[in-house]
Scaffold this active site. Structure first.
Site, PDB file in Angstrom:
ATOM      1  N   ASP A  54       0.880  -1.156   0.000  1.00  0.00           N
ATOM      2  CA  ASP A  54       0.000   0.000   0.000  1.00  0.00           C
ATOM      3  C   ASP A  54       0.933   1.225   0.000  1.00  0.00           C
ATOM      4  OD1 ASP A  54      -2.359   1.604   0.412  1.00  0.00           O
ATOM      5  OD2 ASP A  54      -1.729   1.799   2.500  1.00  0.00           O
ATOM      6  N   LEU A  55       0.413   2.384  -0.369  1.00  0.00           N
ATOM      7  CA  LEU A  55       1.281   3.574  -0.432  1.00  0.00           C
ATOM      8  C   LEU A  55       1.093   4.490   0.775  1.00  0.00           C
ATOM      9  CD1 LEU A  55       3.226   5.446  -2.046  1.00  0.00           C
ATOM     10  CD2 LEU A  55       1.193   6.413  -3.136  1.00  0.00           C
ATOM     11  N   ASP A  56      -0.112   5.070   0.860  1.00  0.00           N
ATOM     12  CA  ASP A  56      -0.388   6.077   1.889  1.00  0.00           C
ATOM     13  C   ASP A  56      -0.295   5.468   3.287  1.00  0.00           C
ATOM     14  OD1 ASP A  56      -1.151   8.375   0.205  1.00  0.00           O
ATOM     15  OD2 ASP A  56      -2.793   7.098  -0.426  1.00  0.00           O
ATOM     16  N   THR A  66       1.526  10.135   3.834  1.00  0.00           N
ATOM     17  CA  THR A  66       0.485  10.987   3.243  1.00  0.00           C
ATOM     18  C   THR A  66      -0.841  10.879   3.990  1.00  0.00           C
ATOM     19  OG1 THR A  66       0.300   9.194   1.708  1.00  0.00           O
ATOM     20  CG2 THR A  66       1.295  11.209   0.873  1.00  0.00           C
ATOM     21  N   LYS A  75      -8.857   5.524   6.101  1.00  0.00           N
ATOM     22  CA  LYS A  75      -7.616   4.973   5.541  1.00  0.00           C
ATOM     23  C   LYS A  75      -7.934   3.818   4.591  1.00  0.00           C
ATOM     24  CE  LYS A  75      -4.383   6.411   9.085  1.00  0.00           C
ATOM     25  NZ  LYS A  75      -3.485   6.005  10.171  1.00  0.00           N
ATOM     26  N   GLY A  76      -7.358   3.889   3.418  1.00  0.00           N
ATOM     27  CA  GLY A  76      -7.549   2.819   2.436  1.00  0.00           C
ATOM     28  C   GLY A  76      -8.854   2.929   1.668  1.00  0.00           C
ATOM     29  N   SER A 112      -2.544   0.507  -4.401  1.00  0.00           N
ATOM     30  CA  SER A 112      -3.092   1.669  -3.694  1.00  0.00           C
ATOM     31  C   SER A 112      -4.420   2.099  -4.299  1.00  0.00           C
ATOM     32  CB  SER A 112      -2.104   2.838  -3.803  1.00  0.00           C
ATOM     33  OG  SER A 112      -2.705   4.036  -3.381  1.00  0.00           O
ATOM     34  N   ALA A 113      -5.319   2.582  -3.442  1.00  0.00           N
ATOM     35  CA  ALA A 113      -6.599   3.114  -3.922  1.00  0.00           C
ATOM     36  C   ALA A 113      -6.438   4.521  -4.487  1.00  0.00           C
ATOM     37  CB  ALA A 113      -7.597   3.147  -2.772  1.00  0.00           C
ATOM     38  N   LYS A 127     -10.886  -1.554  -1.655  1.00  0.00           N
ATOM     39  CA  LYS A 127     -10.577  -2.404  -0.515  1.00  0.00           C
ATOM     40  C   LYS A 127     -11.756  -2.299   0.469  1.00  0.00           C
ATOM     41  CE  LYS A 127      -5.699  -1.091  -0.969  1.00  0.00           C
ATOM     42  NZ  LYS A 127      -4.562  -0.351  -0.400  1.00  0.00           N
ATOM     43  N   GLU A 182       0.295  -3.179   4.743  1.00  0.00           N
ATOM     44  CA  GLU A 182      -0.870  -2.290   4.835  1.00  0.00           C
ATOM     45  C   GLU A 182      -0.935  -1.540   6.159  1.00  0.00           C
ATOM     46  OE1 GLU A 182      -3.503  -0.909   3.828  1.00  0.00           O
ATOM     47  OE2 GLU A 182      -3.788  -1.671   1.817  1.00  0.00           O
ATOM     48  N   ASP A 183      -1.473  -0.327   6.127  1.00  0.00           N
ATOM     49  CA  ASP A 183      -1.698   0.413   7.384  1.00  0.00           C
ATOM     50  C   ASP A 183      -3.180   0.565   7.692  1.00  0.00           C
ATOM     51  OD1 ASP A 183      -2.293   2.273   5.327  1.00  0.00           O
ATOM     52  OD2 ASP A 183      -2.028   3.919   6.745  1.00  0.00           O
TER      53      ASP A 183
HETATM   54  C1  G6P Z   1      -5.539   5.722  -0.115  1.00  0.00           C
HETATM   55  C2  G6P Z   1      -5.708   6.454   1.204  1.00  0.00           C
HETATM   56  C3  G6P Z   1      -7.117   6.997   1.362  1.00  0.00           C
HETATM   57  C4  G6P Z   1      -7.509   7.786   0.129  1.00  0.00           C
HETATM   58  C5  G6P Z   1      -7.422   6.923  -1.123  1.00  0.00           C
HETATM   59  C6  G6P Z   1      -7.762   7.689  -2.394  1.00  0.00           C
HETATM   60  O1  G6P Z   1      -6.124   4.478  -0.017  1.00  0.00           O
HETATM   61  O2  G6P Z   1      -5.420   5.609   2.296  1.00  0.00           O
HETATM   62  O3  G6P Z   1      -7.158   7.795   2.518  1.00  0.00           O
HETATM   63  O4  G6P Z   1      -8.829   8.302   0.267  1.00  0.00           O
HETATM   64  O5  G6P Z   1      -6.085   6.432  -1.233  1.00  0.00           O
HETATM   65  O6  G6P Z   1      -6.769   8.647  -2.614  1.00  0.00           O
HETATM   66  P1  G6P Z   1      -6.829   9.782  -3.723  1.00  0.00           P
HETATM   67  O7  G6P Z   1      -5.422  10.312  -3.743  1.00  0.00           O
HETATM   68  O8  G6P Z   1      -7.214   9.125  -5.018  1.00  0.00           O
HETATM   69  O9  G6P Z   1      -7.840  10.778  -3.284  1.00  0.00           O
HETATM   70 MG    MG Z   2      -2.724   3.204   3.515  1.00  0.00          MG
END
Ligand code: G6P
Ligand code: MG
Length: 215
Positions: A9-11, A17, A45-46, A114-115, A145, A169-170
């Site tokens: 996962d990224l964020d 972020t 988150k996610g 990542s989402a 997710k 994942e976080d």
């Molecule tokens: C990640 C983050 C979420 C965020 C989603 C969409 O999964 O954990 O908090 O809402 O990405 O991100 P975006 O940059 O497309 O708004």
């Molecule tokens: Mg995350």
């Protein structure tokens, strides 16, 4: 079990972020006139941008038109982009580069799951985009997710069986997505929040490939 790929996962896992998402959503809540806490933010988150807005509006007990929601989501994204434009390679979380380096040395494949629709921009800003063999982001997926789609697609593009992949994942929804894909999952964060993960670490500092052993 010998693992052949790691899907990240990224964020909140590779970069912090999650804090920027929180600050941007908090500005929207402030404007709408209700309190949005960091504790509330855990639920986002996610979760996709629109899914996050729906949760935010539930917290504020507000019901808005589709048009207004589209406008607010765009406004939140502009606030968020202001934060991520300032990101540099220094924003990669401690220990991440060493761990990715160890994976490469040992011929494990590396994927992003990542989402976020901003994932590529963040990977570019932090100069880690070239470390990934495959990048699955919010522009490629139709199911958020905890649906396994984002990780299953990553495994498919890497041509590696799902049960040979480990996810990092976080977010609770992300851990569920990994398990729904038949993958083990390492939680990055606190064990109180991420109890569903197969193992939990506070971060990547001192993490080693040998930690990817599950009983
Ligand atoms: C990640 C983050 C979420 C965020 C989603 C969409 O999964 O954990 O908090 O809402 O990405 O991100 P975006 O940059 O497309 O708004
Ligand atoms: Mg995350």
């Amino acid at each position: 079990m010998t693992f052949k790929a790691c899907l990240f996962d990224l964020d909140g896992v590779l970069v912090d972020t999650a804090r920027f998402h929180y600050l941007a959503w908090k500005s929207i809540a402030d404007k709408l006139g209700f309190v949005f806490t960091e504790h509330d933010n855990e639920q986002l988150k996610g979760i996709s941008r629109m899914g996050s807005l729906d949760i935010l509006l539930e917290i504020g007990k507000l019901s808005l038109s589709k048009e207004e929601k589209v406008r607010l989501a765009a406004e939140k994204n502009l606030l968020y982009l202001n934060y991520i434009q300032l990101m540099t390679p220094d924003d990669v979380l401690p220990g991440v580069l060493d761990f990715l380096g160890e994976l490469k040395t040992n011929d494990l494949r590396i994927g992003l799951g990542s989402a976020s629709k901003n994932a590529r921009l963040i990977l570019d800003k932090t100069a880690i985009v070239n470390l990934f063999d495959v990048i699955i982001d919010g522009n490629l997926i139709t199911h958020a997710k905890p649906d396994p789609q984002v990780f299953a697609l990553g495994a498919q593009m890497l041509k590696i069986e799902n049960n040979h992949c480990v996810v990092f994942e976080d977010a609770v929804a992300g851990i569920q997505a990994a398990h729904n894909a038949g993958m083990k999952c390492i939680g990055i964060g606190s064990p109180e929040v991420l109890g569903e993960a197969d193992k939990v670490f506070p971060g990547f500092t001192n993490m080693k490939l040998a930690d990817l052993k599950f009983s």
